[in-house]
Write a protein that holds these residues in place. Sequence first.
Motif, PDB file in Angstrom:
ATOM      1  N   HIS A  23      11.188 161.911 115.948  1.00 60.90           N
ATOM      2  CA  HIS A  23      11.944 162.721 114.985  1.00 60.90           C
ATOM      3  C   HIS A  23      13.276 162.127 114.624  1.00 60.90           C
ATOM      4  O   HIS A  23      14.164 161.418 115.570  1.00 60.90           O
ATOM      5  CB  HIS A  23      12.316 164.115 115.740  1.00 60.90           C
ATOM      6  CG  HIS A  23      12.855 165.250 114.526  1.00 60.90           C
ATOM      7  ND1 HIS A  23      13.987 165.072 114.056  1.00 60.90           N
ATOM      8  CD2 HIS A  23      12.280 166.489 114.658  1.00 60.90           C
ATOM      9  CE1 HIS A  23      14.261 166.024 113.495  1.00 60.90           C
ATOM     10  NE2 HIS A  23      13.179 167.180 113.641  1.00 60.90           N
ATOM     11  N   ILE A  24      13.763 161.939 113.279  1.00 60.93           N
ATOM     12  CA  ILE A  24      14.915 161.510 113.028  1.00 60.93           C
ATOM     13  C   ILE A  24      15.654 162.149 112.295  1.00 60.93           C
ATOM     14  O   ILE A  24      15.332 163.356 111.620  1.00 60.93           O
ATOM     15  CB  ILE A  24      14.757 160.085 112.281  1.00 60.93           C
ATOM     16  CG1 ILE A  24      13.885 160.335 110.997  1.00 60.93           C
ATOM     17  CG2 ILE A  24      14.236 158.752 113.175  1.00 60.93           C
ATOM     18  CD1 ILE A  24      13.674 159.137 110.019  1.00 60.93           C
ATOM     19  N   ALA A  25      17.161 161.887 112.211  1.00 58.50           N
ATOM     20  CA  ALA A  25      18.133 162.779 111.299  1.00 58.50           C
ATOM     21  C   ALA A  25      18.604 161.705 110.478  1.00 58.50           C
ATOM     22  O   ALA A  25      18.833 160.401 110.780  1.00 58.50           O
ATOM     23  CB  ALA A  25      18.973 163.131 112.251  1.00 58.50           C
ATOM     24  N   TYR A  26      19.280 162.157 109.119  1.00 64.03           N
ATOM     25  CA  TYR A  26      19.916 161.358 108.253  1.00 64.03           C
ATOM     26  C   TYR A  26      21.380 161.876 108.430  1.00 64.03           C
ATOM     27  O   TYR A  26      21.631 162.780 107.701  1.00 64.03           O
ATOM     28  CB  TYR A  26      19.168 161.576 106.734  1.00 64.03           C
ATOM     29  CG  TYR A  26      17.685 161.229 106.814  1.00 64.03           C
ATOM     30  CD1 TYR A  26      16.689 161.830 107.330  1.00 64.03           C
ATOM     31  CD2 TYR A  26      17.445 159.901 106.482  1.00 64.03           C
ATOM     32  CE1 TYR A  26      15.508 161.419 107.406  1.00 64.03           C
ATOM     33  CE2 TYR A  26      16.099 159.581 106.365  1.00 64.03           C
ATOM     34  CZ  TYR A  26      14.824 160.293 106.913  1.00 64.03           C
ATOM     35  OH  TYR A  26      13.785 160.046 106.686  1.00 64.03           O
ATOM     36  N   TYR A  27      22.261 160.739 108.665  1.00 69.47           N
ATOM     37  CA  TYR A  27      23.816 161.476 108.386  1.00 69.47           C
ATOM     38  C   TYR A  27      24.320 160.362 107.398  1.00 69.47           C
ATOM     39  O   TYR A  27      23.979 159.282 107.470  1.00 69.47           O
ATOM     40  CB  TYR A  27      24.250 160.780 109.584  1.00 69.47           C
ATOM     41  CG  TYR A  27      25.811 161.010 110.034  1.00 69.47           C
ATOM     42  CD1 TYR A  27      26.409 162.156 109.586  1.00 69.47           C
ATOM     43  CD2 TYR A  27      26.599 159.821 110.530  1.00 69.47           C
ATOM     44  CE1 TYR A  27      27.896 162.281 109.547  1.00 69.47           C
ATOM     45  CE2 TYR A  27      27.792 159.911 110.588  1.00 69.47           C
ATOM     46  CZ  TYR A  27      28.518 161.134 110.271  1.00 69.47           C
ATOM     47  OH  TYR A  27      29.980 161.338 110.070  1.00 69.47           O
ATOM     48  N   ILE A  28      25.148 161.096 106.513  1.00 70.71           N
ATOM     49  CA  ILE A  28      25.646 160.456 105.523  1.00 70.71           C
ATOM     50  C   ILE A  28      27.300 160.620 105.630  1.00 70.71           C
ATOM     51  O   ILE A  28      27.754 161.588 105.254  1.00 70.71           O
ATOM     52  CB  ILE A  28      25.276 160.981 103.911  1.00 70.71           C
ATOM     53  CG1 ILE A  28      23.874 160.975 103.937  1.00 70.71           C
ATOM     54  CG2 ILE A  28      25.780 160.185 102.936  1.00 70.71           C
ATOM     55  CD1 ILE A  28      23.321 161.570 102.516  1.00 70.71           C
ATOM     56  N   PRO A  29      27.971 159.511 106.333  1.00 67.22           N
ATOM     57  CA  PRO A  29      29.427 159.851 106.665  1.00 67.22           C
ATOM     58  C   PRO A  29      30.293 160.019 105.456  1.00 67.22           C
ATOM     59  O   PRO A  29      31.121 161.036 105.830  1.00 67.22           O
ATOM     60  CB  PRO A  29      29.773 158.515 107.369  1.00 67.22           C
ATOM     61  CG  PRO A  29      28.537 157.832 107.656  1.00 67.22           C
ATOM     62  CD  PRO A  29      27.257 158.398 106.620  1.00 67.22           C
ATOM     63  N   GLU A  30      30.198 159.461 104.587  1.00 68.98           N
ATOM     64  CA  GLU A  30      31.150 159.643 103.410  1.00 68.98           C
ATOM     65  C   GLU A  30      30.738 161.076 102.784  1.00 68.98           C
ATOM     66  O   GLU A  30      31.631 161.676 102.093  1.00 68.98           O
ATOM     67  CB  GLU A  30      31.229 158.445 102.438  1.00 68.98           C
ATOM     68  CG  GLU A  30      29.784 158.437 101.531  1.00 68.98           C
ATOM     69  CD  GLU A  30      30.066 157.355 100.624  1.00 68.98           C
ATOM     70  OE1 GLU A  30      29.479 156.146 101.029  1.00 68.98           O
ATOM     71  OE2 GLU A  30      30.646 157.533  99.733  1.00 68.98           O
ATOM     72  N   ALA A  31      29.755 161.494 102.740  1.00 70.08           N
ATOM     73  CA  ALA A  31      29.418 162.956 102.417  1.00 70.08           C
ATOM     74  C   ALA A  31      29.821 164.084 103.296  1.00 70.08           C
ATOM     75  O   ALA A  31      29.380 165.363 103.017  1.00 70.08           O
ATOM     76  CB  ALA A  31      28.066 163.083 101.724  1.00 70.08           C
ATOM     77  N   HIS A  32      30.053 163.652 104.614  1.00 69.21           N
ATOM     78  CA  HIS A  32      30.355 164.564 105.823  1.00 69.21           C
ATOM     79  C   HIS A  32      29.129 165.545 105.960  1.00 69.21           C
ATOM     80  O   HIS A  32      29.330 166.744 106.000  1.00 69.21           O
ATOM     81  CB  HIS A  32      31.672 165.235 105.503  1.00 69.21           C
ATOM     82  CG  HIS A  32      32.813 164.375 105.318  1.00 69.21           C
ATOM     83  ND1 HIS A  32      33.200 163.726 106.075  1.00 69.21           N
ATOM     84  CD2 HIS A  32      33.347 164.265 104.076  1.00 69.21           C
ATOM     85  CE1 HIS A  32      34.367 162.745 105.426  1.00 69.21           C
ATOM     86  NE2 HIS A  32      34.374 163.232 104.204  1.00 69.21           N
ATOM     87  N   LEU A  33      27.891 165.179 106.046  1.00 70.51           N
ATOM     88  CA  LEU A  33      26.732 165.912 106.179  1.00 70.51           C
ATOM     89  C   LEU A  33      25.523 165.210 106.772  1.00 70.51           C
ATOM     90  O   LEU A  33      25.651 163.884 106.776  1.00 70.51           O
ATOM     91  CB  LEU A  33      26.396 166.729 104.917  1.00 70.51           C
ATOM     92  CG  LEU A  33      25.630 165.748 103.895  1.00 70.51           C
ATOM     93  CD1 LEU A  33      24.292 165.414 104.121  1.00 70.51           C
ATOM     94  CD2 LEU A  33      26.032 166.384 102.419  1.00 70.51           C
ATOM     95  N   ALA A  34      24.815 165.978 107.422  1.00 71.61           N
ATOM     96  CA  ALA A  34      23.622 165.419 108.148  1.00 71.61           C
ATOM     97  C   ALA A  34      22.388 166.225 107.896  1.00 71.61           C
ATOM     98  O   ALA A  34      22.443 167.470 107.892  1.00 71.61           O
ATOM     99  CB  ALA A  34      23.893 165.177 109.479  1.00 71.61           C
ATOM    100  N   PHE A  35      21.364 165.739 107.671  1.00 74.55           N
ATOM    101  CA  PHE A  35      20.019 166.548 107.623  1.00 74.55           C
ATOM    102  C   PHE A  35      19.257 166.239 108.613  1.00 74.55           C
ATOM    103  O   PHE A  35      18.874 165.132 109.126  1.00 74.55           O
ATOM    104  CB  PHE A  35      19.061 165.728 106.482  1.00 74.55           C
ATOM    105  CG  PHE A  35      19.746 166.070 105.130  1.00 74.55           C
ATOM    106  CD1 PHE A  35      19.898 167.365 104.483  1.00 74.55           C
ATOM    107  CD2 PHE A  35      20.394 165.083 104.307  1.00 74.55           C
ATOM    108  CE1 PHE A  35      20.202 167.631 103.051  1.00 74.55           C
ATOM    109  CE2 PHE A  35      21.108 165.213 103.201  1.00 74.55           C
ATOM    110  CZ  PHE A  35      20.911 166.460 102.450  1.00 74.55           C
ATOM    111  N   VAL A  36      19.057 167.352 109.608  1.00 73.38           N
ATOM    112  CA  VAL A  36      18.696 167.219 110.886  1.00 73.38           C
ATOM    113  C   VAL A  36      17.306 167.824 111.391  1.00 73.38           C
ATOM    114  O   VAL A  36      16.713 167.642 112.265  1.00 73.38           O
ATOM    115  CB  VAL A  36      19.622 167.676 111.984  1.00 73.38           C
ATOM    116  CG1 VAL A  36      21.065 167.131 111.683  1.00 73.38           C
ATOM    117  CG2 VAL A  36      19.645 169.187 111.765  1.00 73.38           C
ATOM    118  N   GLY A  37      16.553 168.295 110.434  1.00 79.19           N
ATOM    119  CA  GLY A  37      15.120 168.692 110.507  1.00 79.19           C
ATOM    120  C   GLY A  37      15.131 169.854 111.614  1.00 79.19           C
ATOM    121  O   GLY A  37      15.715 170.771 111.421  1.00 79.19           O
TER     122      GLY A  37
END
Length: 256
Positions: free
Chosen positions: A119-133
């Motif tokens: 399982h992976i998560a996608y973190y976008i620092p400059e958007a201040h959000l993460a998609f964590v499933g």
Amino acid sequence: MSDFEVCQIPCLQDNYGYLIHHPKSGQTACIDTPETQPILTALQTRGWDLTYIWNTHHHHDHAGNNEEIKAQTGCTIIGPAGEADKIPAIDKAVDDGDAITLGDMLVQIFNVGGHTLGHIAYYIPEAHLAFVGDSLFALGCGRIFEGTPQQMWQSLQKLNALPDGTKIYCAHEYTQANATFAITIEPDNIDLQKRVQAISEARTQGQPTIPTEIALERATNPFLRPHSAAIRAHLNMTAASDVEVFAAIRRQKDNF
Ligand code: ZN
Ligand code: FE
């Protein structure tokens, strides 16, 4: 401040699909593929062309419509290296420490194994959000199907380390049921009491409780709080390690 738009798409019983769009480049990513038609409709309504599918893990309600959506859009599919053999039509496998982009936005990959191993998560620092499933949920965490409590705990620590203000986009609306459980674990937590109330009101009005925010989870989610003296006293585990307390909370939730 970066320029992006997130679209949240209710799918199936209690899943959320997501689109993130970067207007400057015209690129759009779809996080997981719980259903085909609602996602294609959301793209059409906004006039967005799909550039990527980003899968979090191999379960059917996350990768089950990859092939159909790829066939309709010609997108590129990125997914977890640890379970690439189970991700339909995957083009590119990524894992912890890798980085990808959406337009000129950097997207960092974390391995958050435990629910599933890769399982992976996608973190976008400059958007201040993460998609964590299905790793961290609002007031909960994913069931540990493939990994160990130790692995899940380490995975949650990576998300727990994200800065205050980071929005957490998890893949299910499980918050009401999680709240009912959480309050049994830390009944005297005033922030949690307030939150349980707010969640009931939101759900009564049919409003989503997702995204959540990491500082709110730190203050109220029992799975991020095994250090809490109140939780430890409640579980009779004052001398245990954090991972032991975490595992005990997870076991209780499994049987709740
Ligand atoms: Zn899952
Ligand atoms: Fe799921």
